[in-house]
Design a protein around this motif. Structure first.
Motif, PDB file in Angstrom:
ATOM      1  N   LYS A  20      41.728  37.565  32.859  1.00 46.72           N
ATOM      2  CA  LYS A  20      41.735  38.860  33.551  1.00 46.72           C
ATOM      3  C   LYS A  20      43.191  39.235  33.793  1.00 46.72           C
ATOM      4  N   ASN A  21      43.676  40.203  33.051  1.00 48.03           N
ATOM      5  CA  ASN A  21      45.028  40.696  33.197  1.00 48.03           C
ATOM      6  C   ASN A  21      45.070  41.679  34.362  1.00 48.03           C
ATOM      7  N   PRO A  22      46.027  41.549  35.288  1.00 47.25           N
ATOM      8  CA  PRO A  22      46.064  42.453  36.443  1.00 47.25           C
ATOM      9  C   PRO A  22      46.163  43.926  36.076  1.00 47.25           C
ATOM     10  N   ILE A  23      46.743  44.227  34.921  1.00 48.59           N
ATOM     11  CA  ILE A  23      46.920  45.614  34.504  1.00 48.59           C
ATOM     12  C   ILE A  23      45.845  46.051  33.514  1.00 48.59           C
ATOM     13  N   GLU A  24      45.625  45.240  32.472  1.00 45.11           N
ATOM     14  CA  GLU A  24      44.744  45.641  31.381  1.00 45.11           C
ATOM     15  C   GLU A  24      43.293  45.226  31.583  1.00 45.11           C
ATOM     16  N   GLY A  25      43.005  44.380  32.536  1.00 40.10           N
ATOM     17  CA  GLY A  25      41.644  43.927  32.756  1.00 40.10           C
ATOM     18  C   GLY A  25      41.308  42.722  31.893  1.00 40.10           C
ATOM     19  N   TYR A  26      40.069  42.633  31.451  1.00 37.01           N
ATOM     20  CA  TYR A  26      39.589  41.468  30.705  1.00 37.01           C
ATOM     21  C   TYR A  26      40.008  41.565  29.237  1.00 37.01           C
ATOM     22  N   VAL A  27      40.748  40.591  28.767  1.00 39.59           N
ATOM     23  CA  VAL A  27      41.258  40.596  27.399  1.00 39.59           C
ATOM     24  C   VAL A  27      41.288  39.164  26.849  1.00 39.59           C
ATOM     25  N   GLY A  28      41.185  39.050  25.526  1.00 34.83           N
ATOM     26  CA  GLY A  28      41.452  37.777  24.875  1.00 34.83           C
ATOM     27  C   GLY A  28      40.263  36.903  24.559  1.00 34.83           C
ATOM     28  N   GLU A  29      39.035  37.332  24.864  1.00 32.51           N
ATOM     29  CA  GLU A  29      37.882  36.481  24.561  1.00 32.51           C
ATOM     30  C   GLU A  29      37.846  36.183  23.060  1.00 32.51           C
ATOM     31  N   GLY A  30      37.678  34.919  22.732  1.00 35.88           N
ATOM     32  CA  GLY A  30      37.655  34.487  21.346  1.00 35.88           C
ATOM     33  C   GLY A  30      39.015  34.084  20.814  1.00 35.88           C
ATOM     34  N   TYR A  75      31.390  30.343  30.293  1.00 31.14           N
ATOM     35  CA  TYR A  75      32.810  30.020  30.354  1.00 31.14           C
ATOM     36  C   TYR A  75      33.299  29.484  31.691  1.00 31.14           C
ATOM     37  N   GLY A  76      32.522  29.630  32.763  1.00 31.12           N
ATOM     38  CA  GLY A  76      33.053  29.414  34.088  1.00 31.12           C
ATOM     39  C   GLY A  76      33.727  30.676  34.590  1.00 31.12           C
ATOM     40  N   ARG A  77      34.277  30.617  35.801  1.00 31.13           N
ATOM     41  CA  ARG A  77      34.880  31.800  36.409  1.00 31.13           C
ATOM     42  C   ARG A  77      36.384  31.850  36.177  1.00 31.13           C
ATOM     43  N   LEU A  78      36.951  33.035  36.392  1.00 29.20           N
ATOM     44  CA  LEU A  78      38.385  33.260  36.349  1.00 29.20           C
ATOM     45  C   LEU A  78      38.887  33.453  37.775  1.00 29.20           C
ATOM     46  N   TYR A  79      40.005  32.802  38.102  1.00 31.06           N
ATOM     47  CA  TYR A  79      40.509  32.783  39.481  1.00 31.06           C
ATOM     48  C   TYR A  79      41.961  33.256  39.545  1.00 31.06           C
ATOM     49  N   GLY A 137      55.355  30.752  33.343  1.00 32.70           N
ATOM     50  CA  GLY A 137      55.135  31.111  34.723  1.00 32.70           C
ATOM     51  C   GLY A 137      54.423  32.452  34.717  1.00 32.70           C
ATOM     52  N   PHE A 138      53.150  32.467  35.100  1.00 35.31           N
ATOM     53  CA  PHE A 138      52.346  33.693  35.067  1.00 35.31           C
ATOM     54  C   PHE A 138      52.261  34.323  36.451  1.00 35.31           C
ATOM     55  N   HIS A 139      52.067  35.626  36.453  1.00 35.92           N
ATOM     56  CA  HIS A 139      51.905  36.319  37.727  1.00 35.92           C
ATOM     57  C   HIS A 139      50.674  35.778  38.449  1.00 35.92           C
ATOM     58  N   LYS A 140      50.827  35.533  39.732  1.00 36.09           N
ATOM     59  CA  LYS A 140      49.794  34.836  40.499  1.00 36.09           C
ATOM     60  C   LYS A 140      48.494  35.628  40.646  1.00 36.09           C
ATOM     61  N   ASN A 141      48.535  36.947  40.429  1.00 42.06           N
ATOM     62  CA  ASN A 141      47.285  37.694  40.552  1.00 42.06           C
ATOM     63  C   ASN A 141      46.551  37.841  39.230  1.00 42.06           C
ATOM     64  N   SER A 142      46.972  37.079  38.207  1.00 42.83           N
ATOM     65  CA  SER A 142      46.205  36.992  36.968  1.00 42.83           C
ATOM     66  C   SER A 142      44.931  36.190  37.220  1.00 42.83           C
ATOM     67  N   GLY A 143      43.901  36.429  36.406  1.00 40.02           N
ATOM     68  CA  GLY A 143      42.650  35.680  36.515  1.00 40.02           C
ATOM     69  C   GLY A 143      42.541  34.669  35.393  1.00 40.02           C
ATOM     70  N   PHE A 144      42.681  33.367  35.722  1.00 40.49           N
ATOM     71  CA  PHE A 144      42.667  32.301  34.727  1.00 40.49           C
ATOM     72  C   PHE A 144      41.585  31.277  35.040  1.00 40.49           C
ATOM     73  N   SER A 145      41.338  30.413  34.081  1.00 39.54           N
ATOM     74  CA  SER A 145      40.331  29.357  34.235  1.00 39.54           C
ATOM     75  C   SER A 145      40.879  28.185  35.044  1.00 39.54           C
ATOM     76  N   VAL A 146      39.948  27.360  35.542  1.00 40.01           N
ATOM     77  CA  VAL A 146      40.298  26.172  36.315  1.00 40.01           C
ATOM     78  C   VAL A 146      39.553  24.963  35.768  1.00 40.01           C
ATOM     79  N   SER A 163      37.832  35.878  42.338  1.00 36.29           N
ATOM     80  CA  SER A 163      37.311  35.190  41.152  1.00 36.29           C
ATOM     81  C   SER A 163      36.249  36.071  40.511  1.00 36.29           C
ATOM     82  N   TRP A 164      36.142  35.939  39.169  1.00 39.90           N
ATOM     83  CA  TRP A 164      35.269  36.861  38.434  1.00 39.90           C
ATOM     84  C   TRP A 164      34.640  36.179  37.229  1.00 39.90           C
ATOM     85  N   CYS A 165      33.552  36.785  36.740  1.00 37.98           N
ATOM     86  CA  CYS A 165      33.018  36.466  35.416  1.00 37.98           C
ATOM     87  C   CYS A 165      33.740  37.365  34.413  1.00 37.98           C
ATOM     88  N   TYR A 166      34.058  36.833  33.239  1.00 38.77           N
ATOM     89  CA  TYR A 166      34.731  37.643  32.224  1.00 38.77           C
ATOM     90  C   TYR A 166      33.891  38.887  31.932  1.00 38.77           C
TER      91      TYR A 166
END
Length: 313
Positions: free
Chosen positions: A257-267, A163-167, A299-308, A150-153
């Motif tokens: 948090k994209n497993p390949i590209e890292g942190y993307v999409g804020e806003g 925002y809360g964490r990404l898991y 269906g997203f790849h399970k190692n993506s970092g998403f909100s809860v 889990s991470w901070c954006y």
């Protein structure tokens, strides 16, 4: 169910974070009938039976002094919080049932963090993203290695506060069984059979929502194609893609948090995990974009970092 690595409509030329602008409803697990779930949210039976007393690990309160929506906003059938509240209490907590959009707070006993909560339909939801620091469980899958699950954006602690964490899905499901055994073993490259409800990383008395529970939220008033517009925050989205936030659910454009590209999409977008796995590599998630009033599902790849977001048992 469509599958994606983790994409989102950021511009007409670049798809980099969460999904597309396709509006969709929801799907259920094979053993659940979506038509009957609609009726559950529409009947007049008491909702108190669907909520269990809270344990001492977390405390919950809802106050009628919060700003409730007027009855006219619910097609004239909303009940007055002053005359029709039902309550359920235990030694540790109490919660009252008012009309949709009335907010309160709950405290996670694990770290003392307090979250806004809101009643929508027959469900009690967190009105903020979870920010529990699920750390110390490194993730490694082939060439992809993370120091945690889990991470901070953007690795900025201020974004956890905002925002809360990404898991990863395994962290959201608590695959190591730290808090319960219901989601134990539900990690990457694994097909599992969780026991519902799956507490996952949520506080005690709360759980990671299923696709069906997200669906119940989306179909309120019968408008699945405008669910995101009604649930998104009234500010913060790119290109004036804000929502009306009529239920005080306050979805913010966190990004992912994209497993390949890292942190993307804020806003521009945000994506939430469900507790429903798809296969070895993919799990189901819900996406809201700045340029769409509807909710997309993949269906997203399970190692993506998403909100809860957590929902009350």
């Amino acid at each position: 169910m469509k599958r994606a690595f983790a994409i989102c409509a950021v511009s007409a030329f670049l798809l980099t974070a969460c999904g597309d602008d396709e509006s969709s409803g929801f799907t259920t697990r094979p053993d659940e009938d979506s038509s009957s779930s609609v009726c559950e949210d529409c009947d007049d039976s008491s909702s108190s039976s669907s909520v269990t007393p809270q344990s001492s690990e977390s405390e919950t309160s809802v106050s009628s002094s919060s700003s409730a929506k007027s009855s006219s906003s619910k097609n004239g059938d909303a009940k007055s919080s002053s005359s029709s509240a039902e309550s359920l209490s235990s030694d540790a907590s109490s919660i009252s049932f008012f009309e949709d959009g009335v907010t309160g707070t709950m405290t996670d006993g694990r770290d003392g963090q307090t979250y806004k909560i809101v009643k929508i339909g027959k469900q009690i939801w967190m009105a903020e993203n979870l920010n529990y620091a699920y750390i110390g469980v490194p993730f490694e899958n082939g060439l992809i290695t993370f120091d945690s699950t889990s991470w901070c954006y953007d690795n900025d602690p201020a974004n956890c506060t905002k925002y809360g964490r990404l898991y990863t899905w395994s962290a959201a499901m608590d695959s190591v069984g730290r808090w319960s055994t219901n989601g134990k073993g539900c990690g990457d490259e694994t097909v599992c059979s969780p026991t519902y409800p799956v507490r996952g990383v949520c506080p005690e008395g709360w759980h990671l929502p299923t696709e069906l529970e997200w669906g119940r939220l989306f179909i309120l008033d019968g408008y699945t194609s405008t669910a995101a517009e009604r649930l998104k925050s009234a500010s913060g989205w790119a290109d004036n893609g804000n929502g009306s936030d009529i239920y005080s659910f306050a979805v913010l454009p966190v990004g992912i948090k994209n497993p390949i590209e890292g942190y993307v999409g804020e806003g521009f977008c945000t994506t939430f995990w469900t507790s429903d796995g798809d296969d070895d590599y993919y799990a189901d998630a819900k996406t809201m974009n700045y340029n769409s009033k509807g909710v997309s599902e993949y269906g997203f790849h399970k190692n993506s970092g998403f909100s809860v977001r957590c929902v009350r048992d």
